[in-house]
Write an enzyme that holds these catalytic residues in place. Structure first.
Site, PDB file in Angstrom:
ATOM      1  CG  ASP A 171       1.223   4.148   4.444  1.00  0.00           C
ATOM      2  OD1 ASP A 171       0.058   3.866   4.086  1.00  0.00           O
ATOM      3  OD2 ASP A 171       1.927   3.398   5.129  1.00  0.00           O
ATOM      4  CG  ASP A 195      -0.257  -0.457   2.461  1.00  0.00           C
ATOM      5  OD1 ASP A 195       0.931  -0.110   2.639  1.00  0.00           O
ATOM      6  OD2 ASP A 195      -0.883  -1.176   3.256  1.00  0.00           O
ATOM      7  CG  ASP A 255      10.638   0.972  11.709  1.00  0.00           C
ATOM      8  OD1 ASP A 255      10.747   1.646  10.664  1.00  0.00           O
ATOM      9  OD2 ASP A 255       9.876  -0.010  11.798  1.00  0.00           O
TER      10      ASP A 255
HETATM   11  P1  ATP Z   1       4.938  -3.380   5.271  1.00  0.00           P
HETATM   12  O1  ATP Z   1       5.455  -3.543   3.890  1.00  0.00           O
HETATM   13  O2  ATP Z   1       4.904  -4.636   6.021  1.00  0.00           O
HETATM   14  O3  ATP Z   1       3.664  -2.570   5.364  1.00  0.00           O
HETATM   15  P2  ATP Z   1       6.044  -1.013   6.439  1.00  0.00           P
HETATM   16  O4  ATP Z   1       7.450  -0.600   6.730  1.00  0.00           O
HETATM   17  O5  ATP Z   1       5.302  -0.182   5.447  1.00  0.00           O
HETATM   18  O6  ATP Z   1       6.071  -2.512   6.010  1.00  0.00           O
HETATM   19  P3  ATP Z   1       3.957  -0.296   8.292  1.00  0.00           P
HETATM   20  O7  ATP Z   1       3.541  -0.998   9.526  1.00  0.00           O
HETATM   21  O8  ATP Z   1       3.005  -0.126   7.166  1.00  0.00           O
HETATM   22  O9  ATP Z   1       5.272  -1.056   7.793  1.00  0.00           O
HETATM   23  O10 ATP Z   1       4.512   1.124   8.747  1.00  0.00           O
HETATM   24  C1  ATP Z   1       4.690   2.227   7.866  1.00  0.00           C
HETATM   25  C2  ATP Z   1       5.908   3.048   8.291  1.00  0.00           C
HETATM   26  O11 ATP Z   1       5.726   3.545   9.621  1.00  0.00           O
HETATM   27  C3  ATP Z   1       7.200   2.258   8.360  1.00  0.00           C
HETATM   28  O12 ATP Z   1       7.835   2.179   7.112  1.00  0.00           O
HETATM   29  C4  ATP Z   1       8.009   3.048   9.368  1.00  0.00           C
HETATM   30  O13 ATP Z   1       8.573   4.171   8.761  1.00  0.00           O
HETATM   31  C5  ATP Z   1       6.954   3.516  10.346  1.00  0.00           C
HETATM   32  N1  ATP Z   1       6.784   2.599  11.491  1.00  0.00           N
HETATM   33  C6  ATP Z   1       5.932   1.561  11.608  1.00  0.00           C
HETATM   34  N2  ATP Z   1       6.022   0.952  12.795  1.00  0.00           N
HETATM   35  C7  ATP Z   1       6.957   1.635  13.484  1.00  0.00           C
HETATM   36  C8  ATP Z   1       7.511   1.503  14.794  1.00  0.00           C
HETATM   37  N3  ATP Z   1       7.120   0.546  15.608  1.00  0.00           N
HETATM   38  N4  ATP Z   1       8.459   2.392  15.160  1.00  0.00           N
HETATM   39  C9  ATP Z   1       8.851   3.389  14.318  1.00  0.00           C
HETATM   40  N5  ATP Z   1       8.378   3.546  13.086  1.00  0.00           N
HETATM   41  C10 ATP Z   1       7.446   2.690  12.658  1.00  0.00           C
HETATM   42 MG    MG Z   2       3.133  -0.383   4.950  1.00  0.00          MG
END
Ligand code: ATP
Ligand code: MG
Length: 448
Positions: free
Chosen positions: A75, A73, A150
């Site tokens: 964001d 997705d 993160d």
């Molecule tokens: P995925 O492909 O699994 O969605 P993602 O990195 O996009 O991986 P999300 O949970 O959608 O994971 O989170 C979006 C963004 O928010 C991450 O890329 C990161 O920048 C931030 N983020 C998410 N969880 C945390 C956390 N626990 N601590 C700090 N930043 C976070």
């Molecule tokens: Mg994501």
């Protein structure tokens, strides 16, 4: 402000070597074109920018595009407040209590828009007694928004208009080097939010990225902190992991890092039984494959599989004490579900489907009379049959049973009639003697 001041003084942007200083990567270098961005995300960034705000595609989507993967997705992050975002779009609503986000809808697609926020450091923030941050919903600027994320690979901002990437933490170089690196001091960041340890494992397994040494090192000694994370959050993370399409490598990595204890205590027990381990691994592999083929997956099926050998062992133990099979199965299911609830907190909404899958298993053994046809007609037949196949593959039941059902489902009526076994299968409902004609046929009714 400060940047403008520095520009005046130095006649150029802030020095690039500074940690957290912005670094611009041009399209010529990174090659991620605007075409790779979803329709909705482009509409959102265009709309916000036209209204005078900053707006970027952020997080996992930018990382995935740089890794040549299709993002799950898109964001968007912006300096507009949630109310300001909502005013720009026709179909938008503010969600979330802890941190307010805006969902902007375009047909099937929903774009999540977050306002830049900053990490409240552990000194100022409200934390629990272990240092876990309980509240982090302060707005901030773009640089702070990068810093609160993160991993460096997750902190890149892509502007679909200029096709430039803004990088504050050398995330671009880390992606090129295939490295997942925590921003800031990993120990501090894990203490603030222990779920980051699980994210490190999940993302590195899913993306095939290696964990930077300093990022991986503290995990072993800090893993206990996972036990204070609220169960619902752990469950959500577990679900992400199991449905990531890379569940098998994720679980293997969790075990290798000794992180699975807090997460799946019941899995420890199951994995210790050779038959259980094989079954669970096959179930995970099967889920990964279904996701790769874009087939539907159900958490209930997966949890049902994870717990199956516990149910089976409890069921057998109860039958050994003389309990009747069906009653013993009901009791075993309830007992196993109760036991895991304390540790893993699988929500009750999955119970019905899991129980149905388990209860249908003994019915595959009944291959005489009307029973196979009745089983075939049940809405849950397909899932229960897939479950049976996993049992066959793991060696728990004879593969002949799976092959029989495979043929039976697709066979003609005549072939089905030939295939039916002598009707000895399954316990029959005890009925009172009756003198009515046809009573003998009725007595064959299975236990439904
Ligand atoms: P995925 O492909 O699994 O969605 P993602 O990195 O996009 O991986 P999300 O949970 O959608 O994971 O989170 C979006 C963004 O928010 C991450 O890329 C990161 O920048 C931030 N983020 C998410 N969880 C945390 C956390 N626990 N601590 C700090 N930043 C976070
Ligand atoms: Mg994501």
């Amino acid at each position: 402000m400060i940047k403008r001041l520095l520009k005046k003084v130095f006649g150029k942007a802030a020095p690039k070597s500074e940690v957290g200083a912005e670094h611009l990567i041009s399209f010529k270098e990174h090659k991620v074109s605007r075409d790779g961005i979803s329709y909705g995300a482009k509409r959102v960034t265009d709309g916000l920018q036209a209204a005078g705000f900053k707006a970027f595609v952020v997080g996992g989507a930018v990382r995935d595009l740089l890794l040549n993967r299709q993002p799950k997705d898109f964001d968007v992050a912006t300096n507009a407040t949630p109310e300001e975002v909502r005013r720009v779009f026709r179909r938008a609503r503010i969600i979330g209590r802890r941190f307010r986000l805006v969902h902007v809808m375009f047909g099937e697609e929903t774009v999540e828009v977050s306002t830049f926020r900053r990490a409240v450091d552990a000194v100022d923030a409200e934390t629990d007694e272990h240092g876990r941050i309980l509240r982090d919903n302060e707005f901030g600027d773009q640089q702070q928004d990068a810093e609160r994320r993160d991993f460096t690979a997750n902190a890149l901002f892509y502007d679909p208009t200029t096709q430039e990437i803004l990088d504050y933490h050398n995330g671009y170089a880390d992606i090129l080097a295939n490295t997942l690196r925590m921003i800031g001091d990993p120990e501090v960041r894990y203490r603030e939010d222990p779920v980051r340890m699980l994210r490190a494992v999940r993302l590195s397994a899913k993306l095939g990225m290696k964990l930077d040494q300093a990022t991986a090192a503290p995990i072993f000694k800090m893993k206990e902190l996972l036990s204070n994370v609220p169960e619902a959050r752990l469950f959500d993370e577990m679900l992400k992991l199991l449905l990531s399409g890379h569940a098998l490598p994720c679980i293997k990595k969790l075990r290798a890092m000794d992180l699975h204890h807090g997460m799946l205590p019941m899995l420890d027990v199951i994995l210790e039984q050779p038959m259980g381990e094989k079954f669970v691994m096959l179930a995970l592999q099967n889920t990964d494959q279904r996701i790769a083929e874009e087939k539907a997956t159900s958490p209930a099926f997966l949890f049902g599989a994870l717990l199956w050998h516990e149910v089976l062992a409890t069921w057998k133990a109860k039958q050994a004490t003389g309990e009747r099979p069906i009653a013993a199965m009901h009791a075993a299911m309830d007992e196993v579900l109760e036991r895991q609830r304390v540790q893993l907190a699988i929500p009750r909404r999955y119970d019905t489907v899991m129980k149905e899958l388990w209860l249908l298993q003994p019915r595959f053994e009944q291959r005489g009379g009307q029973r196979p046809m009745r089983l075939l007609a049940l809405p849950r037949f397909r899932a229960a049959y897939d479950f049976l196949l996993l049992r066959c593959q793991s060696g728990e039941v004879d593969t002949e049973l799976g092959t029989w059902w495979e043929e039976f489902q697709h066979a003609s009526d005549e072939r089905r009639a030939e295939m039916l076994l002598p009707d000895t299968g399954g316990p029959k409902k005890r009925r009172r003697r009756t003198k009515k004609p046809g009573a003998a046929a009725q007595a064959e009714l299975p236990i439904d």
